[in-house]
Scaffold this motif. Structure first.
Motif, PDB file in Angstrom:
ATOM      1  N   PRO A  77      74.774  48.989  87.993  1.00 44.01           N
ATOM      2  CA  PRO A  77      73.690  48.023  87.467  1.00 44.01           C
ATOM      3  C   PRO A  77      72.323  48.319  87.755  1.00 44.01           C
ATOM      4  N   ASP A  78      71.945  49.178  88.473  1.00 42.29           N
ATOM      5  CA  ASP A  78      70.604  49.726  88.741  1.00 42.29           C
ATOM      6  C   ASP A  78      70.256  50.903  88.281  1.00 42.29           C
ATOM      7  N   GLN A  79      71.414  51.173  87.131  1.00 42.79           N
ATOM      8  CA  GLN A  79      71.074  52.577  86.334  1.00 42.79           C
ATOM      9  C   GLN A  79      71.305  53.924  87.012  1.00 42.79           C
ATOM     10  N   ARG A  80      71.682  53.833  88.332  1.00 44.85           N
ATOM     11  CA  ARG A  80      72.103  55.011  89.031  1.00 44.85           C
ATOM     12  C   ARG A  80      73.373  55.454  88.401  1.00 44.85           C
ATOM     13  N   ARG A  81      73.575  56.916  88.255  1.00 47.26           N
ATOM     14  CA  ARG A  81      74.634  57.405  87.822  1.00 47.26           C
ATOM     15  C   ARG A  81      75.596  58.292  88.530  1.00 47.26           C
ATOM     16  N   PHE A  82      76.740  58.092  88.565  1.00 46.02           N
ATOM     17  CA  PHE A  82      77.505  58.968  89.491  1.00 46.02           C
ATOM     18  C   PHE A  82      78.849  59.728  88.712  1.00 46.02           C
ATOM     19  N   ALA A  83      79.204  60.942  89.140  1.00 46.60           N
ATOM     20  CA  ALA A  83      80.682  61.373  88.652  1.00 46.60           C
ATOM     21  C   ALA A  83      81.672  60.744  89.623  1.00 46.60           C
ATOM     22  N   ALA A  84      82.659  60.363  88.972  1.00 47.67           N
ATOM     23  CA  ALA A  84      83.680  59.451  89.684  1.00 47.67           C
ATOM     24  C   ALA A  84      84.909  60.170  89.599  1.00 47.67           C
ATOM     25  N   LYS A  85      85.952  60.060  90.588  1.00 46.58           N
ATOM     26  CA  LYS A  85      87.127  60.813  90.910  1.00 46.58           C
ATOM     27  C   LYS A  85      88.127  59.763  90.974  1.00 46.58           C
ATOM     28  N   LEU A  86      89.058  60.029  90.214  1.00 47.97           N
ATOM     29  CA  LEU A  86      90.376  58.893  90.003  1.00 47.97           C
ATOM     30  C   LEU A  86      91.368  59.446  91.033  1.00 47.97           C
ATOM     31  N   VAL A  87      91.497  58.244  91.995  1.00 51.21           N
ATOM     32  CA  VAL A  87      92.136  58.218  93.244  1.00 51.21           C
ATOM     33  C   VAL A  87      93.583  57.825  93.133  1.00 51.21           C
ATOM     34  N   ALA A  88      94.012  56.740  92.474  1.00 50.57           N
ATOM     35  CA  ALA A  88      95.218  56.229  92.499  1.00 50.57           C
ATOM     36  C   ALA A  88      95.640  55.307  91.264  1.00 50.57           C
ATOM     37  N   ASN A  89      96.794  55.008  90.872  1.00 50.63           N
ATOM     38  CA  ASN A  89      97.077  54.260  89.794  1.00 50.63           C
ATOM     39  C   ASN A  89      97.925  53.122  90.170  1.00 50.63           C
ATOM     40  N   ASP A  90      97.787  51.968  89.815  1.00 50.08           N
ATOM     41  CA  ASP A  90      98.943  50.706  90.032  1.00 50.08           C
ATOM     42  C   ASP A  90      99.647  50.725  88.563  1.00 50.08           C
ATOM     43  N   ARG A  91     100.755  51.509  88.651  1.00 51.91           N
ATOM     44  CA  ARG A  91     101.588  51.476  87.212  1.00 51.91           C
ATOM     45  C   ARG A  91     102.337  50.154  87.081  1.00 51.91           C
ATOM     46  N   ALA A  92     102.496  49.272  88.062  1.00 50.07           N
ATOM     47  CA  ALA A  92     102.875  48.030  87.484  1.00 50.07           C
ATOM     48  C   ALA A  92     102.029  47.159  87.066  1.00 50.07           C
ATOM     49  N   ARG A  93     100.849  47.127  87.470  1.00 49.46           N
ATOM     50  CA  ARG A  93      99.744  46.176  86.811  1.00 49.46           C
ATOM     51  C   ARG A  93      98.636  46.796  85.987  1.00 49.46           C
ATOM     52  N   MET A  94      98.962  48.154  85.689  1.00 50.69           N
ATOM     53  CA  MET A  94      97.971  48.997  84.833  1.00 50.69           C
ATOM     54  C   MET A  94      96.757  48.963  85.227  1.00 50.69           C
ATOM     55  N   LEU A  95      96.636  49.219  86.458  1.00 52.90           N
ATOM     56  CA  LEU A  95      95.061  49.451  86.956  1.00 52.90           C
ATOM     57  C   LEU A  95      94.968  50.911  87.540  1.00 52.90           C
ATOM     58  N   THR A  96      93.769  51.292  87.692  1.00 51.14           N
ATOM     59  CA  THR A  96      93.146  52.499  88.212  1.00 51.14           C
ATOM     60  C   THR A  96      92.235  52.226  89.082  1.00 51.14           C
TER      61      THR A  96
END
Length: 448
Positions: free
Chosen positions: A105-124
């Protein structure tokens, strides 16, 4: 006298009219004040959660997933840990992007890494290298009620406050016990964003969901902006957050049973099959058992069993009580991520097709496969199989069902008629051969 009465009547009527007008004006003013306060409460609640709502952009990846054209626009995520962990909808990453960018929200920008998935509830779960981020408060699950205000937030535009859609909580424990249902507008614009109450607490994380078995990340997306939206309770996300942080993918918990009837609402949950080496098999559950209780909750229909098991993950242990004949037995079942592929045994007979007018008196053998268990046991063409194991055979479906319940190297007794004389034979099933026979007996068996 008459003149005086008319005058008094006119004054009384005028007084009543003035009072009625004042009452209506006061009611209208009260309504306007109430609406203004509701609007102010909604804006304040969004402002409280706004520092935790981030914008997510994906770069590269697939342009199509099945028949779905993937989106390239920004979407939403929610900060769940001050050290840079962000939860979002798995739908936002179905294109398998080459890069993921997060804007705070303060406009800082970052590259993100995908850590894990919750395939039961469709979350990342994502991770950015940032500290001291604002984590929102989760609404206690036992305080969420049907009919209460709900606000869906998304961060797709560069505005001080997130986009907002206002509605109510329309149902609880939806999609087999996993989700809150809301009539707010839920779409790819706010998938991964929070559903909040007017106290500034997060009810859940917005995701597309479907109750169909084998659902993927895209299931339920067809309902966007329809008044049917779902959110995974944030309290449940926090309960499994440490496992996701450690890089563990979460999967639906499987027991390894199927039920006798396809009617999940009208019949008792009677077990029809127990998959070999499944959690149910290891716990001692058997075909014919009727499930009566799951984790302390009484169940009397298949749908209730699915509801109680639906929110559990692989690795969870559930207590299952069954009725077996006149006894009640309770077993601890540790749910699994996947089940071993099932291989049915091979008997080695090809049956005739039944006539429309033929009575059900078993299955007539049309062809015997060479070196098959049926040939070894002495079965021949024209034999009529009337029983296999413990099951009477009246149709092709009966024979298929009975044989398919046994695995290779398991044995059964076959009862058959030959020239109206009853015979029995022991057969030990084998693995289905890969080779296709060069010739098969014709459908009409010629006379000997």
């Amino acid at each position: 006298m008459h003149s005086k009465l008319s005058k008094h009547f006119f004054i009384a009527l005028l007084t009543i009219s003035v009072l009625a007008g004042c009452t209506q004006f006061a009611a209208a003013q009260t309504q306007e004040d109430l609406e203004a306060k509701e609007e102010q409460a909604i804006k304040e609640s969004a402002a409280l959660v706004s520092p935790s709502v981030v914008q997510i952009q994906t770069v590269g990846g697939l342009s199509n997933v099945g028949r779905l054209l993937t989106s390239t626009g920004p979407t939403t995520g929610l900060i769940v840990s001050s050290d840079g962990f962000i939860i979002s909808s798995a739908f936002n990453f179905i294109s398998k992007p080459a890069s993921i960018l997060v804007t705070l929200p303060d406009q800082r920008r970052f590259a993100a890494k995908l850590v894990a998935n919750d395939r039961a509830r469709m979350l990342t779960l994502l991770k950015i290298e940032a500290q001291n981020l604002t984590v929102p408060k989760a609404a206690p699950k036992n305080e969420i009620e049907v009919g209460q205000w709900s606000v869906a937030l998304g961060r797709t535009y560069n505005t001080p406050l997130p986009s907002m859609s206002v509605g109510i909580v329309s149902a609880l424990n939806r999609v087999w016990g996993k989700a809150i249902q809301t009539d707010t507008k839920v779409s790819p614009v706010n998938y991964g964003g929070p559903l909040i109450n007017i106290n500034g607490q997060v009810l859940g994380v917005l995701v597309p969901l479907s109750s169909r078995r084998g659902s993927t990340e895209t299931a339920g997306v067809e309902w966007y902006d329809s008044g049917i939206g779902f959110a995974i309770p944030l309290a449940d996300v926090f309960a499994t957050l440490d496992r996701l942080k450690a890089g563990e993918d979460l999967h639906p918990g499987l027991m390894g049973i199927s039920f006798k009837s396809r009617d999940i609402y009208g019949v008792a949950p009677k077990i029809d099959r127990v998959r070999f080496d499944s959690p149910a098999d290891k716990a001692g559950l058997k075909p014919g058992d009727v499930i009566t209780n799951v984790n302390g909750k009484t169940v009397s229909r298949v749908a209730q069993v699915q509801q109680e098991l639906g929110s559990h993950l692989a690795g969870d242990v559930v207590e299952v009580t069954v009725k077996r004949e006149n006894e009640s037995k309770t077993a601890s079942v540790k749910l699994a991520e996947k089940l071993l592929p099932y291989e049915a045994g091979f008997l080695g007979v090809l049956p005739t097709r039944p006539s429309q007018t033929e009575e059900s008196k078993g299955v007539i053998v049309r062809h015997i496969f060479k070196d098959s268990p049926a040939e070894t046991a002495g079965l021949k063409k024209r034999d009529r199989i009337t029983r296999f194991g413990e099951q009477d055979i009246k149709s092709l479906d009966d024979l298929y069902d009975a044989v398919s319940r046994l695995r290779p190297e398991q044995s059964a007794t076959v009862v058959y008629l030959r020239e109206d004389k009853e015979n029995t034979a022991e057969v030990t099933l084998v693995t289905t051969p890969a080779a296709i026979p060069s010739d098969l007996s014709p459908e009409i068996i010629p006379d000997p």
